[in-house]
Design an enzyme around this catalytic site. Sequence first.
Site, short mmCIF file in Angstrom:
data_model
loop_
_atom_site.label_atom_id
_atom_site.label_comp_id
_atom_site.label_asym_id
_atom_site.label_seq_id
_atom_site.Cartn_x
_atom_site.Cartn_y
_atom_site.Cartn_z
N GLU A 185 0.81 -1.23 0.00
CA GLU A 185 0.00 0.00 0.00
C GLU A 185 0.84 1.27 0.00
OE1 GLU A 185 -3.06 0.72 -0.29
OE2 GLU A 185 -4.29 -0.97 0.34
N GLU A 244 -4.90 -9.98 -0.53
CA GLU A 244 -5.76 -9.86 0.65
C GLU A 244 -7.19 -10.09 0.18
OE1 GLU A 244 -5.21 -6.15 2.80
OE2 GLU A 244 -3.04 -6.29 2.58
C1 IPT Z 1 -5.59 -3.24 3.35
C2 IPT Z 1 -4.23 -3.18 3.98
O1 IPT Z 1 -3.24 -3.64 3.09
C3 IPT Z 1 -4.14 -3.96 5.24
O2 IPT Z 1 -2.96 -3.58 5.90
C4 IPT Z 1 -5.33 -3.73 6.11
O3 IPT Z 1 -5.39 -2.40 6.46
C5 IPT Z 1 -6.56 -4.09 5.35
O4 IPT Z 1 -6.66 -3.30 4.21
C6 IPT Z 1 -7.82 -3.85 6.12
O5 IPT Z 1 -7.84 -4.38 7.38
S1 IPT Z 1 -5.79 -1.73 2.47
C7 IPT Z 1 -7.46 -1.43 2.16
C8 IPT Z 1 -7.58 0.03 1.84
C9 IPT Z 1 -7.94 -2.21 1.01
#
Ligand code: IPT
Length: 969
Positions: free
Chosen positions: A421, A501
Amino acid sequence: MSPDDRQAHRMPYWADFTPGTGLRRPPRIAPLPSDAARLDLGGAWSFRLSPTARAPLDFLTGPPAHGADAWSPLPVPSHWVLHGHGVPRYTNTAYPFPIDPPHVPDANPTGDHHRTFDLPDGWRIGGSVLRFDGVDSACKVWLNGQELGTSKGSRLPVEFDAAHALRPGRNDLAVRVHRWSSGSYLEDQDMWWLPGIFRDVTLLERPPGGIDDCFVHADYDHVRREGRLGVDTSAPDASLTVPELGIHEHPAGRSLTLPGVEPWSAEQPRLYDAELCTDTERVRLRIGFRTVAIVDGRFTVNGAPVLLRGVNRHEHDPDRGRALDLPTMRRDVELMKAHNINAVRTAHYPPHPAFLDLCDEYGLWVIDECDIETHGFIYADWAGNPIDDPCWRPMLLDRMQRMVERDKNHPSVVIWSLGNESHAGTNLADLATWTRDRDPSRPLHYERDRTYRHSDFYSLMYAPVDDVDRIGRRADPATPENTDHPELEERRRQLPFLLCEYAHAMGNGPGSLEEYQRTLEQHPRCAGAFVWEWIDHGFRRTTEDGREFFAYGGDFGDRPHGGTFCVDGLVHPDRTPSPGLAAYKKAIEPVGITIESADPGRITVRNRHDVRDLSHLRFTWTAEREGLPCAQGELKVPAVAARQCVDVPLPTVDTTGDGEVWLTVRAVLAAVAPWAPAGHEVAWAQARLAGPRHRATAAPSVPATTAAPLLDGPHLDIWRAPADNDRGMGDNSVLREWRSAGLDRLVPRTLAEGPHGAEVRLAPEGFPHGLRMRHEWTEEGDAWRLAVEITPEGPWGERTLPKAGVRFTLPDRFDRIRWYGKGPGEAYPDSEHAVRVGLFTSTVADLQTPYVVPQENGRRADVRWAELTDPATGEGLRVEAADPDHPFGLTVRPWSTEALEAAAHPCDLTPDGRLHLHIDIAQHGLGSASCGPGPLPHHQLHPQHWRFALLLRRPEAPAPGPTSGEATV
Ligand code: IPT
């Protein structure tokens, strides 16, 4: 401003662009277990906290006598904020200081650490090195009053030359640690800001002519089935010994071809013990042979396509923060293996090095991610983003180098990730180029540069199932960032796809894991996916009156804060598995079992492993009639090769007689594994062979007084205490829709009322839509029959409902529960695949899932009947679905939905003296809208006309004999 101009501002070291200064050694620093002496400097240190970075440097040879009261003992490794000095702070994306790079505010909590140590007799001082495995966020180090240097890069090691300052006997070690530094701009990962010396501190003896560094190259040629081994080392005359391979004192640099070696994989983590020796030093290595390659757009290891079934793992412990001890790391790995997880993304920084040793040993594919995230620049529209500013290049490159050099010898590390990010920018090219040059054997990952020019994977976060399917079919739309670069777009299209993710495991959920997994499996382009995230980052705290809870953002008075967003893991902060982990285990089970029960019947066993056959598993079957075992046996399943399947005959089960008969087939470990005992269940499936039982309606015989335990009800029940995934994020919030439709504030208007029933219209003020509920009690044999009809009225449009059902209250003494339905765990429409049909018992207390943030939980699905009994008297209530083909959802709580919704922590909830019995006929799915898509359309609940009936009677005497396997929750 040019770099020179900016350096000319004479920034103090903690706020400048240098990654470190002084006698900081070049980043080779693979932690090599060696026979050279080492001194662990962990233990009790002295500590003093100052509010700024400019406190007097009066402690270099020990706390000054006059100010001794400012000092107190502190264990190292640790974070001082978890030992009563200041507080932890949680932010998600926002920097907890102004965006004013590279500067940090004057208020920069600074921790001075001091300890003395005695150099062991015989220690060779020349060449000695002082190593820190992790200091958050910047430090300066003095040995016996002499400055060794400074360092930044919290989750990375640093070594200082220490010989000139080290002396025999007693030594003074002083370390000043700043909470904020220029490095903090690169460390905006969504987690607690936890300053301190939080990983090991070690003094290393370095023998002359010893082995400072080595790079093991252990490839596997799957066509020739042979290994290739070569070791680059800083000691040119080092020799290599691998006893199991018959290699003795072979010149390390000369590579070897080794027919017949067994390759390393996460499924079969074969390691060979080796030794690298010079005349003066002996280093222990564990070698795993494997070759990672992207072939025709597929991610492969040793020639086999691999599907990563992963989790994003932060380092977290509810008491120690990121200062994890070895048993905790081992626990993580064992829990992951026991839940079929085969991959870890080390989100968003390199973990403690011992964690990677465990991944090598137990077998987990690792994406090792660099300690780089600049997420907070989103609030500056990315202006000044370090990733795109040449001033920051040295610091960024330093981080990448330190990670690669530290972790390069781990077979488990199969992918390097440049960070998380941090948007796009020119510095990424330098990181990628350096890494490709230093280690051409591993592909690179970076998600946020949408051209993917520096990534060997097309990677996204939180894409909906449909998008994943489209990507899998290579039918995904062009990436706007590549509009002017057709060659980059063409390249992107050839890349394997990673969902780095997905399935935001915040609170109750995530939903739809099953759908995601089947989609990922369908498409060779998909290299896998990583659930966000492994663990809830909550800190154990106690209220003044002694009730324990897990704290989240804001609970320490920290401002600004990211609230509950750090509580989004598959395991609770104390590593108790949440129902989401059970759901994930089921979705990713490495054996797919399908039971076709229609005559002649067959069982299809699909080996979803990427590498190994099924010979390590045993297959068993059990038949249960109404939850009671009636037959069982072993299933002969051949050793099907990876990614192949086989049909085996259905065992013969006598299904004549009354009631439902269910067949459960299980794949269990045939022998003990390092992470689970023999018999550990890896996969299972169920199918109904007969039933259900329809009771004959008897004439009234016993007076139907059995509804007597009811204090109250039935009432229409459509509201649930919002789950995090109902709250959603931004505009994607079903809770907001439910509230704006007034579903949390229905007002009754009674249309009819009598001794045996009523008809009520419930509707929100200000709206024409509403629900009409009619209920009627009739006597039926020894039971009361409750017929319920729910009818939507008025314009509902596309609106959804949280659920549809009825609720009652009962005295709290009926708190023993037995049910026939799905269990043992909770289940919602899109998280139901992990539970099975059986007969289960529990207490009301044990039915509750204590999510760190209280919310909807505890529902048991597809319940045919349930009994609530007073253990003292055996009295109670049995509730049956009048039509067993239409079972219900069962929730029993010692508090109301309203109390559950109002609580901030589970310790706020106290039983109110009643049991709240909720019976639903339908529920809205969970989805993962707390960061991602909501429930799939077929899991959304739209108002419709529902009719159902329940039979209420006295509990039956419990049947004799054993109950089903998981009968006790
Ligand atoms: C994404 C991040 O990479 C992770 O660190 C965490 O914050 C997650 O989201 C949410 O819990 S970033 C998100 C803006 C898609």
